[in-house]
Scaffold this motif. Structure first.
Motif, PDB file in Angstrom:
ATOM      1  N   GLY A  62     -15.516   4.923  -7.963  1.00 45.94           N
ATOM      2  CA  GLY A  62     -16.257   4.583  -7.832  1.00 45.94           C
ATOM      3  C   GLY A  62     -16.219   4.507  -6.204  1.00 45.94           C
ATOM      4  N   ARG A  63     -17.480   4.084  -4.613  1.00 46.71           N
ATOM      5  CA  ARG A  63     -18.723   3.994  -4.181  1.00 46.71           C
ATOM      6  C   ARG A  63     -18.137   2.472  -3.443  1.00 46.71           C
ATOM      7  NH1 ARG A  63     -16.592   9.112  -3.893  1.00 46.71           N
ATOM      8  NH2 ARG A  63     -18.758  10.576  -4.222  1.00 46.71           N
ATOM      9  N   LYS A  64     -18.588   1.687  -4.484  1.00 47.59           N
ATOM     10  CA  LYS A  64     -18.809  -0.300  -3.672  1.00 47.59           C
ATOM     11  C   LYS A  64     -17.787  -0.617  -2.883  1.00 47.59           C
ATOM     12  CE  LYS A  64     -22.026  -4.103  -4.849  1.00 47.59           C
ATOM     13  NZ  LYS A  64     -22.599  -4.551  -5.776  1.00 47.59           N
ATOM     14  N   VAL A  65     -16.504  -1.223  -5.032  1.00 49.46           N
ATOM     15  CA  VAL A  65     -15.590  -1.407  -4.164  1.00 49.46           C
ATOM     16  C   VAL A  65     -14.450  -1.151  -2.930  1.00 49.46           C
ATOM     17  CG1 VAL A  65     -12.796  -2.208  -5.581  1.00 49.46           C
ATOM     18  CG2 VAL A  65     -15.407  -2.209  -6.939  1.00 49.46           C
ATOM     19  N   PRO A  66     -14.169   0.261  -2.491  1.00 51.10           N
ATOM     20  CA  PRO A  66     -13.996   0.181  -1.552  1.00 51.10           C
ATOM     21  C   PRO A  66     -14.096  -0.307  -0.325  1.00 51.10           C
ATOM     22  CG  PRO A  66     -13.456   2.550  -3.213  1.00 51.10           C
ATOM     23  CD  PRO A  66     -14.373   1.162  -3.374  1.00 51.10           C
ATOM     24  N   VAL A  67     -15.997   0.049  -0.542  1.00 51.14           N
ATOM     25  CA  VAL A  67     -16.686  -0.840   0.626  1.00 51.14           C
ATOM     26  C   VAL A  67     -16.336  -2.189   1.069  1.00 51.14           C
ATOM     27  CG1 VAL A  67     -18.925  -1.177   2.065  1.00 51.14           C
ATOM     28  CG2 VAL A  67     -18.102   1.232   0.679  1.00 51.14           C
ATOM     29  N   LEU A  68     -16.736  -3.147  -0.104  1.00 50.43           N
ATOM     30  CA  LEU A  68     -16.047  -4.382   0.184  1.00 50.43           C
ATOM     31  C   LEU A  68     -14.571  -4.707   0.236  1.00 50.43           C
ATOM     32  CD1 LEU A  68     -17.619  -5.257  -3.031  1.00 50.43           C
ATOM     33  CD2 LEU A  68     -18.614  -5.249  -1.182  1.00 50.43           C
ATOM     34  N   VAL A  69     -13.918  -3.940   0.488  1.00 55.03           N
ATOM     35  CA  VAL A  69     -12.273  -4.588   0.448  1.00 55.03           C
ATOM     36  C   VAL A  69     -12.191  -4.172   1.780  1.00 55.03           C
ATOM     37  CG1 VAL A  69      -9.971  -3.387   0.135  1.00 55.03           C
ATOM     38  CG2 VAL A  69     -11.663  -3.908  -1.605  1.00 55.03           C
ATOM     39  N   GLY A  70     -12.815  -2.599   2.634  1.00 52.42           N
ATOM     40  CA  GLY A  70     -12.720  -2.256   3.975  1.00 52.42           C
ATOM     41  C   GLY A  70     -13.670  -3.170   4.990  1.00 52.42           C
ATOM     42  N   VAL A  91      -3.263  -2.651  20.448  1.00 51.93           N
ATOM     43  CA  VAL A  91      -3.131  -1.537  20.537  1.00 51.93           C
ATOM     44  C   VAL A  91      -2.736  -1.055  18.701  1.00 51.93           C
ATOM     45  CG1 VAL A  91      -2.254   1.040  20.138  1.00 51.93           C
ATOM     46  CG2 VAL A  91      -2.649  -0.049  22.215  1.00 51.93           C
ATOM     47  N   GLY A  92      -2.252  -1.969  18.633  1.00 52.27           N
ATOM     48  CA  GLY A  92      -1.814  -1.958  16.935  1.00 52.27           C
ATOM     49  C   GLY A  92      -2.428  -2.202  16.226  1.00 52.27           C
ATOM     50  N   ILE A  93      -3.154  -3.556  15.563  1.00 54.36           N
ATOM     51  CA  ILE A  93      -3.535  -4.244  15.571  1.00 54.36           C
ATOM     52  C   ILE A  93      -5.391  -3.540  15.609  1.00 54.36           C
ATOM     53  CG2 ILE A  93      -5.099  -6.259  15.414  1.00 54.36           C
ATOM     54  CD1 ILE A  93      -3.344  -8.104  16.815  1.00 54.36           C
ATOM     55  N   ARG A  94      -5.844  -2.817  16.352  1.00 59.74           N
ATOM     56  CA  ARG A  94      -6.698  -1.467  16.859  1.00 59.74           C
ATOM     57  C   ARG A  94      -6.830  -0.406  15.332  1.00 59.74           C
ATOM     58  NH1 ARG A  94     -11.846  -2.112  18.910  1.00 59.74           N
ATOM     59  NH2 ARG A  94     -11.619  -0.255  20.203  1.00 59.74           N
ATOM     60  N   LEU A  95      -5.313  -0.437  15.445  1.00 65.12           N
ATOM     61  CA  LEU A  95      -4.860   0.654  14.076  1.00 65.12           C
ATOM     62  C   LEU A  95      -5.108   0.361  12.935  1.00 65.12           C
ATOM     63  CD1 LEU A  95      -3.774   3.567  13.475  1.00 65.12           C
ATOM     64  CD2 LEU A  95      -1.983   2.176  13.661  1.00 65.12           C
ATOM     65  N   LEU A  96      -5.147  -0.992  12.282  1.00 62.21           N
ATOM     66  CA  LEU A  96      -6.090  -1.586  11.613  1.00 62.21           C
ATOM     67  C   LEU A  96      -6.779  -1.848  11.240  1.00 62.21           C
ATOM     68  CD1 LEU A  96      -2.666  -4.434  11.587  1.00 62.21           C
ATOM     69  CD2 LEU A  96      -2.811  -2.105  10.791  1.00 62.21           C
ATOM     70  N   GLN A  97      -7.886  -2.162  12.485  1.00 61.66           N
ATOM     71  CA  GLN A  97      -9.092  -1.948  12.399  1.00 61.66           C
ATOM     72  C   GLN A  97      -9.905  -1.005  11.938  1.00 61.66           C
ATOM     73  OE1 GLN A  97     -10.497  -2.491  16.217  1.00 61.66           O
ATOM     74  NE2 GLN A  97     -12.452  -4.391  15.234  1.00 61.66           N
ATOM     75  N   GLY A  98      -9.542  -0.271  12.731  1.00 64.27           N
ATOM     76  CA  GLY A  98      -9.846   1.663  12.604  1.00 64.27           C
ATOM     77  C   GLY A  98      -9.823   1.798  11.151  1.00 64.27           C
ATOM     78  N   LEU A  99      -8.501   1.359  10.138  1.00 65.03           N
ATOM     79  CA  LEU A  99      -7.700   1.913   8.275  1.00 65.03           C
ATOM     80  C   LEU A  99      -9.463   1.065   7.810  1.00 65.03           C
ATOM     81  CD1 LEU A  99      -3.964   1.510   9.086  1.00 65.03           C
ATOM     82  CD2 LEU A  99      -5.123   3.553   8.609  1.00 65.03           C
ATOM     83  N   ALA A 100      -9.282  -0.415   8.749  1.00 69.75           N
ATOM     84  CA  ALA A 100     -10.228  -1.047   7.805  1.00 69.75           C
ATOM     85  C   ALA A 100     -11.532  -0.683   7.731  1.00 69.75           C
ATOM     86  CB  ALA A 100     -10.719  -2.224   7.264  1.00 69.75           C
ATOM     87  N   GLY A 101     -12.069  -0.035   8.639  1.00 72.01           N
ATOM     88  CA  GLY A 101     -13.493   0.188   9.215  1.00 72.01           C
ATOM     89  C   GLY A 101     -13.803   1.643   8.544  1.00 72.01           C
ATOM     90  N   ALA A 102     -12.930   2.369   8.221  1.00 72.50           N
ATOM     91  CA  ALA A 102     -12.961   4.105   7.678  1.00 72.50           C
ATOM     92  C   ALA A 102     -13.819   3.834   6.360  1.00 72.50           C
ATOM     93  CB  ALA A 102     -11.776   4.618   7.886  1.00 72.50           C
ATOM     94  N   ALA A 103     -13.718   2.825   5.748  1.00 67.54           N
ATOM     95  CA  ALA A 103     -13.544   3.044   4.178  1.00 67.54           C
ATOM     96  C   ALA A 103     -15.935   3.161   4.486  1.00 67.54           C
ATOM     97  CB  ALA A 103     -14.404   1.309   3.995  1.00 67.54           C
ATOM     98  N   GLY A 104     -16.645   2.450   5.238  1.00 66.42           N
ATOM     99  CA  GLY A 104     -18.195   2.241   5.078  1.00 66.42           C
ATOM    100  C   GLY A 104     -18.458   3.858   6.063  1.00 66.42           C
ATOM    101  N   ILE A 105     -17.481   3.977   6.797  1.00 62.57           N
ATOM    102  CA  ILE A 105     -17.847   5.371   7.308  1.00 62.57           C
ATOM    103  C   ILE A 105     -17.890   6.321   6.423  1.00 62.57           C
ATOM    104  CG2 ILE A 105     -17.963   7.463   9.508  1.00 62.57           C
ATOM    105  CD1 ILE A 105     -16.430   4.929  10.557  1.00 62.57           C
ATOM    106  N   VAL A 106     -16.850   7.006   5.951  1.00 60.42           N
ATOM    107  CA  VAL A 106     -16.857   8.003   4.729  1.00 60.42           C
ATOM    108  C   VAL A 106     -17.303   7.508   3.716  1.00 60.42           C
ATOM    109  CG1 VAL A 106     -14.111   6.562   3.679  1.00 60.42           C
ATOM    110  CG2 VAL A 106     -14.820   9.151   3.795  1.00 60.42           C
TER     111      VAL A 106
END
Length: 391
Positions: A62-70, A91-106
């Protein structure tokens, strides 16, 4: 739609809010322009890879749980960015920030595809692009003003606060993928759906055209602060105002796309936007070679940037039309094409001297030309939903 637009704005917000602070970050760490630009590239790579995880998971759970986690993880990563003691750790933490923020975009794209298709989907994606375009309009202006009272670390504190606000708001996001429509079979089903999508010419060419069009925009995002501030002497506030005007062009083009898509179709608007990018990119190269001033540079730069308001939503609509049974996976592949291609191409603009216009202009023009070639390869009949993907 407003909430979905805010979630899809994670990418530009993460990159644009602290753009006016890039020169000061470079000075604090004693790093070169290339190292500082990697803080932008790493978040783009994270946004791409994170979508590969969040998209297929949303097809299954489903869509909702991945959004909340991300969104929650994004807020935490923003706090860690503010505390980074070195540019390489940032640079490394920004990579993690991008990994987490991806949920909202996708998942914003997937939710739209769950509810709409065809011309209606193209209009919805244009609306998302317009709402998301408000981030380039507001973020650099806000970032310039924030630098009057804080430094780049404070900017990341604001990003953490925004993440917390969206985490609360996302609790009211409706679940648009009921249990009976979810994909079963785990990774094997995801691989099958990916093969089916990538095997379709309409999907491949639309994703490639979008990625190259966005690469021109991302090159501008990652390099323009150095060109306009170091090369042309603009202050952070002046730069943020120029950036806001160009962002307003994205919003205006997105609204124009909503009006015209029913009459012209998404493919025509995609090719038209890419052609405008090429014209503006060539103008940038000519301006650099002729040593033109700001009165010449700013209008052609506006054309390249604003044209992405036509490119991104229509390329997305064309690609997502091929996603009847796996919208999350398709949205992930669209996002990977967008951010991975941009993350690979944009750093080429940092190979020249700091503040030089020609490297930025050449990369933007080259990406635009390749994007137009890909856009012309999109089948003319693209945009009509094909047979559903196999379960």
């Amino acid at each position: 739609m407003v909430l979905l637009g805010a979630l899809s704005a994670f990418g530009p917000l993460s990159m644009d809010l602290y753009l006016p602070a890039l020169p000061s970050l470079e000075a604090e760490f004693g790093a070169g322009q290339g190292a500082v630009q990697l803080t932008l590239t790493s978040v783009a790579v994270g946004l791409a890879v994170g979508q590969l995880v969040a998209g297929p998971l949303s097809d299954r759970f489903g869509r909702k749980v991945p959004v909340l986690v991300g969104v929650g993880a994004y807020a935490l990563a923003s706090v860690l960015c503010a505390l980074a003691p070195s540019v390489w750790l940032l640079v490394g933490i920004r990579l993690l920030q991008g990994l987490a923020g991806a949920a909202g975009i996708v998942l914003a794209r997937a939710v739209v595809r769950d509810r709409t298709e065809g011309t209606e989907a193209a209009r919805a994606f244009a609306l998302l692009a317009s709402i998301g375009g408000a981030a380039p309009v507001l973020a650099p202006v806000l970032g310039g003003q924030l630098l009057r009272v804080t430094d780049w670390r404070g900017v990341f504190g604001v990003l953490a606060l925004i993440g917390l606000v969206l985490l609360v708001a996302a609790r009211w996001l409706p679940e648009t993928l009921p249990a009976e429509r979810r994909v079963r079979g785990g990774a094997r089903a995801t691989v099958r759906a990916t093969r089916e999508l990538v095997g379709r010419r309409a999907f491949r060419t639309a994703v490639l055209a979008q990625g190259l069009g966005f690469a021109a925009l991302f090159t501008y995002i990652s390099t323009s602060s150095f060109v306009l501030q170091t090369g042309y002497g603009l202050t952070p506030v002046q730069f943020s105002l120029v950036f806001a005007v160009n962002g307003a062009g994205i919003v205006a083009a997105g609204q124009l796309s909503r009006v015209l898509v029913a009459r012209l179709g998404p493919r025509t608007l995609l090719v038209g936007g890419l052609a405008a990018q090429v014209a503006g990119g060539v103008g940038l190269v000519v301006t650099a070679l002729a040593d033109g001033g700001l009165p010449v540079l700013l209008p052609v730069l506006f054309v390249v940037v604003a044209a992405t308001g036509l490119v991104l939503p229509n390329a997305t609509a064309l690609a997502m039309a091929d996603a009847a049974g796996a919208a999350g996976t398709a949205s992930a592949l669209v996002g990977v094409g967008q951010f991975a291609v941009a993350g690979a191409i944009a750093p080429l603009a940092g190979l020249g001297a700091a503040g030089a216009l020609l490297p930025m202009a050449a990369v933007m023009a080259g990406a635009s030309v390749l994007g137009l070639v890909a856009g012309l390869r999109v089948p003319r009949a693209a945009g009509t939903p094909p047979r559903p993907l196999p379960d």
